[in-house]
Write a protein that holds these residues in place. Structure first.
Motif: not given
Length: 566
Positions: A270-272, A284-288, A292-297, A313-320
């Motif tokens: 997990x890259x926060x 704590x909750x982190x997003x990153x 596999x470069x999927x958006x994750x919490x 894992x949420x999706x493969x979008x690139x937006x923060x």
């Protein structure tokens, strides 16, 4: 075995996409060879369940009693917020023509309080931001006055949570500036800040603003635990701990006053990018992003950051992902930069920690988000959260209300618990000495008001002295009006009276706002109910004063009688 005894149903119809099958056997006749399944008493219509993992993999039979029920109902978690929905404001209630900044920084670019909406704008020669009245909807004047005192682009802005007319801004010129906003709004460009903090250079600093100097160059504490750029910060509820996420992919928990490192997470999966405390849940909750470069919490125990409690894992979008948390309802909102949707979840302290609720979708992508404090929400319409979406492609600020559907328009106490108010729990000096206090709580119920934390104990009118312990609220609106609380009716100034200003209360009775008369039937009905509540409050106040006057008269007579004739 006779083939007519089997009824086969796909497992997917019941519990999800699993490549298995359900085989039901009923009323097994005495002549049938059922020895391969299980012993069966002849003539008893028992029901059997057989499960196979595919062809030629054998059967497993499980008997059910004669009156047993088989329910394949999905196990949903009961929640009063399951049906929360997002309601976007109409075009006339949006802020149109706002020159939103084109900066590529991963910040919110917007800050909101019950009086004003502030948004960072695009400009040449330094940085600036707009401050608009919360009721100044519609088309914004392109020459509207701005707050412009930075030499570089403005990166972020934040309102003072205890003063709705004070805002802080930070810029690429490595300064932080504190601005005082006039109560009537910005009528001309503001270029001189109230205070200026100098000395920032990719470091975390703790400043004391309770000083007479206008330019402050020496912070109280400089935290040097980070080896790279700090991406986000979050205080816990009492301000004793600070959580940070850094570009070195580590999450840290730091003791705020001493700068001592308490916990550090270095999770490779997990890259926060954003991190914050979840209220009083001690998590704590982190997003990153995942490996596999999927958006994750990710959810963490604040006492042990070695392994996350949960990852999703949420999706493969690139937006923060912009995370927003409501500690009163325990709801988590996730809005992606460049997305048009907002997902929302419910957080609990037990497994499963994160429960998905629903999602609001829009065709207009957002660049940033602002959030209205709870004391500025419309409790009559069961609004539990309000976003202000920055839609760059339309130069628009769109309010988005998250509403719990209820039939009644009365105050719903179950969805509005006591929430953090706009009064500090202690002074800056008390905090620096090591004192820890939680936020002072208030009720959103119309007519209630916050207890004064540092009152002048005047009992000449028989009023009960305010309780100064943090977290207590005086629910009775019958105390004296001299104590200045957010729900106390303040008389307009002479300047406002000369201008013929029209004043009315907000929906939760927290303050007075300048606004136009009601335009719709719903607004008229809401104003009527507010007026009725105010009339009842004033009548109760008068009754209390009458009772107190009689008590004082009796005390005076008792004193005269005790002294005797002269």
């Amino acid at each position: 075995m006779s083939a007519g005894l089997l009824r086969v149903f796909p497992w997917q119809r019941f519990v999800g996409c699993v490549p298995k099958w359900l085989v039901f056997l009923s009323d097994v006749p005495g002549g049938a060879d059922a020895s391969s399944l299980a012993p069966v008493r002849r003539g008893v219509p028992d029901v059997w369940l057989a499960v196979t993992a595919g062809e030629d993999h054998g059967l497993l039979a499980l008997p059910f009693s004669h009156g047993a029920r088989m329910t394949w109902r999905p196990q949903y978690r009961t929640s009063k917020f399951r049906h929360v929905f997002g309601k976007a404001a109409a075009k006339e209630n949006c802020y149109d023509g706002v020159p939103i900044t084109r900066s590529v920084q991963d910040n919110n670019f917007c800050a909101v309080n019950p009086h004003f909406v502030a948004v960072i704008t695009e400009c040449a020669g330094g940085g600036a931001f707009l401050v608009l009245s919360i009721r100044h909807t519609g088309k914004v004047d392109p020459h509207h006055p701005r707050v412009c005192g930075h030499k570089g682009n403005v990166l972020d802005i934040k309102w003072n949570p205890f003063n709705d007319f004070c805002i802080a801004s930070c810029s690429e010129d490595t300064t932080v500036k504190i601005w005082d906003i006039p109560k009537h709004g910005v009528m001309k460009d503001i270029t001189v800040p109230t205070k200026e903090l100098q000395g920032h250079s990719r470091r975390v600093m703790v400043w004391n603003l309770d000083t007479p100097e206008q330019v402050i160059k020496n912070p109280v504490k400089t935290i040097s635990e980070h080896s790279d750029l700090v991406l986000s910060m979050s205080f816990n509820t009492d301000g004793s701990r600070l959580a940070t996420s850094c570009k070195d992919k580590k999450i840290r928990i730091i003791e705020t006053r001493t700068g001592r490192l308490l916990q550090e997470a270095n999770c490779k999966s997990h890259k926060a990018s954003k991190v914050f405390f979840l209220g009083n849940l001690k998590m704590l909750l982190s997003t990153g992003n995942s490996r596999w470069n999927h958006r994750q919490i990710a959810l963490w125990d604040q006492e042990d950051l070695s392994v996350p409690l949960a990852e999703e894992d949420l999706d493969g979008s690139s937006g923060v992902l912009f995370p927003f948390y409501d500690p009163d309802t325990h709801m988590l909102y996730l809005a992606g930069k460049g997305d048009g949707n907002i997902r929302y979840y419910e957080i609990s302290s037990e497994k499963p920690y994160v429960q998905y609720l629903s999602e609001h979708r829009s065709i207009l992508p957002q660049k940033g988000m602002g959030v209205m404090p709870k004391r500025g929400l419309d409790v009559c319409s069961c609004e539990v959260f309000r976003f202000y979406r920055l839609v760059t492609i339309k130069s628009l600020i769109e309010p988005l209300s998250m509403i719990v559907p209820r039939r009644s328009e009365s105050y719903q106490e179950d969805i509005y618990p006591m929430t953090a108010g706009d009064r500090p729990a202690m002074t800056a000096g008390e905090w620096f000495t090591g004192m820890d206090k939680g936020p002072v709580l208030m009720s959103l119920k119309p007519g209630s008001r916050l207890a004064d934390l540092y009152p002048e104990k005047d009992t000449s009118l028989g009023g009960t002295p305010y309780q100064s312990r943090a977290g207590l609220l005086e629910l009775s609106p019958l105390e004296g009006q001299d104590a200045k609380g957010p729900n106390t009716l303040n008389a307009p100034s002479k300047e406002d009276q000369t201008q013929g200003t029209v004043w009315t209360t907000t929906s939760n009775g927290c303050e007075l706002m300048q606004c136009s008369p009601p335009k719709t039937e719903n607004e008229l009905r809401q104003a009527f109910f507010q007026q009725q509540n105010e009339i009842r409050r004033l009548m109760d106040l008068l009754n209390q004063r009458d009772v107190r006057i009689k008590q004082l008269e009796l005390e005076i007579n008792n004193v005269k009688n005790s002294r005797g004739p002269p």
